[in-house]
Every structure is written in C-alpha cells, then in structure tokens.
Design an enzyme around this catalytic site. Structure first.
Site, PDB file in Angstrom:
ATOM      1  N   GLU A   6       0.821  -1.218   0.000  1.00 33.20           N
ATOM      2  CA  GLU A   6       0.000   0.000   0.000  1.00 33.20           C
ATOM      3  C   GLU A   6       0.853   1.265   0.000  1.00 33.20           C
ATOM      4  OE1 GLU A   6      -2.684   0.404   3.349  1.00 33.20           O
ATOM      5  OE2 GLU A   6      -3.617   2.185   2.512  1.00 33.20           O
ATOM      6  N   LYS A  29      -2.564  -2.102  -3.054  1.00 40.23           N
ATOM      7  CA  LYS A  29      -3.614  -1.249  -2.481  1.00 40.23           C
ATOM      8  C   LYS A  29      -3.249   0.203  -2.761  1.00 40.23           C
ATOM      9  CE  LYS A  29      -6.059  -0.248   1.841  1.00 40.23           C
ATOM     10  NZ  LYS A  29      -6.708  -0.889   2.994  1.00 40.23           N
TER      11      LYS A  29
HETATM   12  P1  13P Z   1      -9.300   4.089   4.295  1.00 39.58           P
HETATM   13  O1  13P Z   1     -10.172   3.324   3.325  1.00 39.58           O
HETATM   14  O2  13P Z   1     -10.057   4.693   5.432  1.00 39.58           O
HETATM   15  O3  13P Z   1      -8.369   5.026   3.593  1.00 39.58           O
HETATM   16  O4  13P Z   1      -8.374   3.022   5.015  1.00 39.58           O
HETATM   17  C1  13P Z   1      -7.853   1.987   4.295  1.00 39.58           C
HETATM   18  C2  13P Z   1      -6.588   1.558   4.910  1.00 39.58           C
HETATM   19  O5  13P Z   1      -6.430   0.407   5.261  1.00 39.58           O
HETATM   20  C3  13P Z   1      -5.523   2.551   5.075  1.00 39.58           C
HETATM   21  O6  13P Z   1      -4.330   1.915   5.373  1.00 39.58           O
END
Ligand code: 13P
Length: 341
Positions: free
Chosen positions: A177, A222
C-alpha cells in the site's frame, strides 16, 4: 503444507467481494470513537468489531478478507469465540496490519517513512499461527511544496519491497500500500499532480519489488485513486477520476499482479463506491479491481452504533448496506438509485 499464495489471492479477489480494513491502531480507533463520544476501551473495541464481523449475509456475500490489528487478531468475541473464527466462518480470510506506522523521515520535514522491518520475520510467523493469511503495510506519501522528495518515495518503496518478500517467505500474501494522500496537511493539489506522483510512486514500488524478487501473482496492490486533494478548489468528475486512475494503473502495474484493492483515503462513502463501480464498468482491465476500504465501509456503521449495545442491529444494517453497495461496485453494477432502494 501451506496454501499457495495465488490461492489466497484468488480468495481475496472473489467476484463481487472486497476487503474490510478494520486494522485501525489503538490511537486511530480513538479518533473514530471520539466522533461518537465512546470511550476507547478494549471491550468497546471488541464489541464494535464483533458487531461488524457478525453482520450476515454481508460478511459472507461481500467481504473476502478482513485486515486486523495486533490486539484484534488475539481477541475473543463476548461468547469466547476468537474473532478470527467469526471471520473464517463467514468465508473471509483474516489479515493483519504489520507495519509500525509512518514515522518522521530524518532530514525531510513533513515527510514520513513507514517502520516495522526489525523482527518482522518472527512476527509474521506468529501471525501465521494466529490465522493470518495476508498482511498489510501502508506507506504514506504527502504532496506539498517540493514534496514528495525522491528520498521519501525511494525509502518507502524499498521498505514495502522488503516487507513483501518477508511476507511471501512466511506464506502470507502482502498487501502493498503506497498511499498518495488526498487529505494530507496541504491537500490543495490538482488531479494532474496526483497522477504524476502516483505514477512515480508505483513505478518506484514495482522496480523495488522486482529487485526483491517478489512474486507479483502472490501479492495485492492497495493504491489510492487518482483524485484531486481534498482542499483543491477544482474537483474532478467521477469520469475523470475513473479514467485517470485506470490509465495510471495500466501504465505502471504489471498485468501479473494478483489483484488491486483501493483504499478510500477520505472520499465520502458514496464517492468511493461510485468511482470503483465506474472503473469496473469501463472494463478492459488486466486485473480484478476491488475495495479495501476502512472509513468508506465503516463510517455509517460507526455512527449508527454510537457505542451502544441497543444499536447493534442498526450498526449492522448500515455496514451491510455499504458492503453490498461496494460489492456491486466491484462488478461495475452499482447505481445511485440502489443507495436508497
Ligand atoms: P481508508 O479506506 O479509510 O483510507 O483506510 C484503508 C486503509 O487500510 C488505510 O491503510
């Protein structure tokens, strides 16, 4: 014999399903509970998450995996059932946040690097025993005056790649991510700037993943959507967000990547759903595109629950609705009328 990484990815990318990000750290969940004037106790955190994980048929129909926090993966429901067992009973895969948070990047004011590599191999082995089959590591890239620096982009990408390789060694699918913030301290950047920074971040991440020998089929990306900063006066249309996001991903993410699950990043509930649905409706994508939402899946449920046992049914109804809407978005079949149907 552990399961194949590709099989875990396939389960996470089940059609019409996506991931519930319920891995708020104790500090972050406090901010959420503050909004509903609820005390941040271990039992309240347990009750809230138990409410979500027991929501049927939403969990079975629309949620393929749940990202947990260290406390939660060890926690038991009120009746003594481990919370991970509730998730598995719903046919979803338990996952775990393993990073230790974004820490100030020395010498680069306003920027962060995500920490947590020390001892990660041992922690991953323990989490595997506790039932986790995927993990999450979030890198944060803020846009601002002379930001991001290439040191920030590079350091975060390198850490993501080292994390991903350790996960795969442990039989755990890494969710990679790299989040380009839409709600950072400045957040007045336009959508073109977000495109450029996201393209840069993703190219750097995939170069590092390649050098670390990470199996692309055995990971999930992600990303943020390509979107203007929250304080930018000119907000792009859904069509622009969808078109630019898909163009950016197609030019940076190898087709071999197991799947893509977006973060919501501060978008409103419906906006996050609508953007995802349009991208899937446009079609022609080499990977499955779904959601891994935290706030956009939970905000309504949190409000409806309000920290009160008598509101559990209302909280579950609100969560079920968002899970269903996002499940439709994952197949490109959501429409605004369904929000109120
Ligand atoms: P949000 O969808 O609230 O951005 O959170 C997702 C997430 O796991 C952030 O690390």
């Amino acid at each position: 014999m552990s399961e194949l990484l590709e099989d875990i990815v396939a389960a996470m990318m089940s059609k019409g399903q996506g991931i519930l990000a319920a891995d708020e750290s104790t500090g972050t969940i406090k901010k959420r509970f503050d909004q509903i004037a609820t005390e941040n106790t271990e039992n309240n955190r347990r009750d809230y998450r138990e409410m979500l994980f027991r929501t049927e048929p939403a969990m079975s129909d629309n949620i393929s995996g749940v990202i947990l926090y260290d406390e939660t993966i060890r926690q038991k429901a009120k009746d003594g059932t481990p919370l991970t067992e509730l998730i598995k009973a719903a046919g979803a895969v338990p996952g775990i946040k393993v990073d230790m948070g974004a820490k100030p990047l020395a010498g680069f004011e306003g920027e962060t690097v995500t920490e947590g590599l020390d001892g990660l191999r041992e922690r991953l082995n323990e989490y595997y025993e506790l039932g986790a089959r995927f993990a999450k590591w979030r890198a944060v890239i803020a846009i601002g005056e002379a930001m991001p620096s290439s040191n920030c982009v590079q350091a975060n990408a390198h850490a993501l790649a080292r994390y991903a390789a350790l996960c795969q060694e442990a039989g755990i699918v890494p969710i990679v991510e790299p989040e380009v913030l839409m709600d950072g301290p400045n957040a007045d950047h336009d959508i073109e700037t977000c495109y450029d920074v996201t393209e840069w971040a993703l190219n750097t991440v995939f170069s590092e993943l390649y050098q670390a020998g990470v199996l692309l089929e055995g990971m999930v990306l992600k990303p943020n959507m390509v979107i203007a900063g929250q304080k930018c006066a000119e907000q792009a249309s859904t069509e622009e967000v969808a078109e630019m996001t898909v163009r950016c991903l197609k030019s940076t993410v190898p087709a071999a990547v197991g799947g893509i699950a977006f973060l919501s990043g501060g978008q409103s509930d419906v906006q996050a759903t609508e953007n995802l649905s349009l991208m899937n409706a446009m079609g022609g994508l080499p990977w499955t595109l779904t959601f891994s939402y935290g706030r956009a899946l939970q905000q309504a449920a949190l409000k409806a629950w309000g920290g009160k046992a008598e509101n559990v049914a209302a909280g579950q109804a609100a969560f079920a609705h968002r899970a269903k809407m996002n499940g439709l978005a994952a197949t490109g079949t959501w429409s605004r009328e369904l929000e109120t149907a």
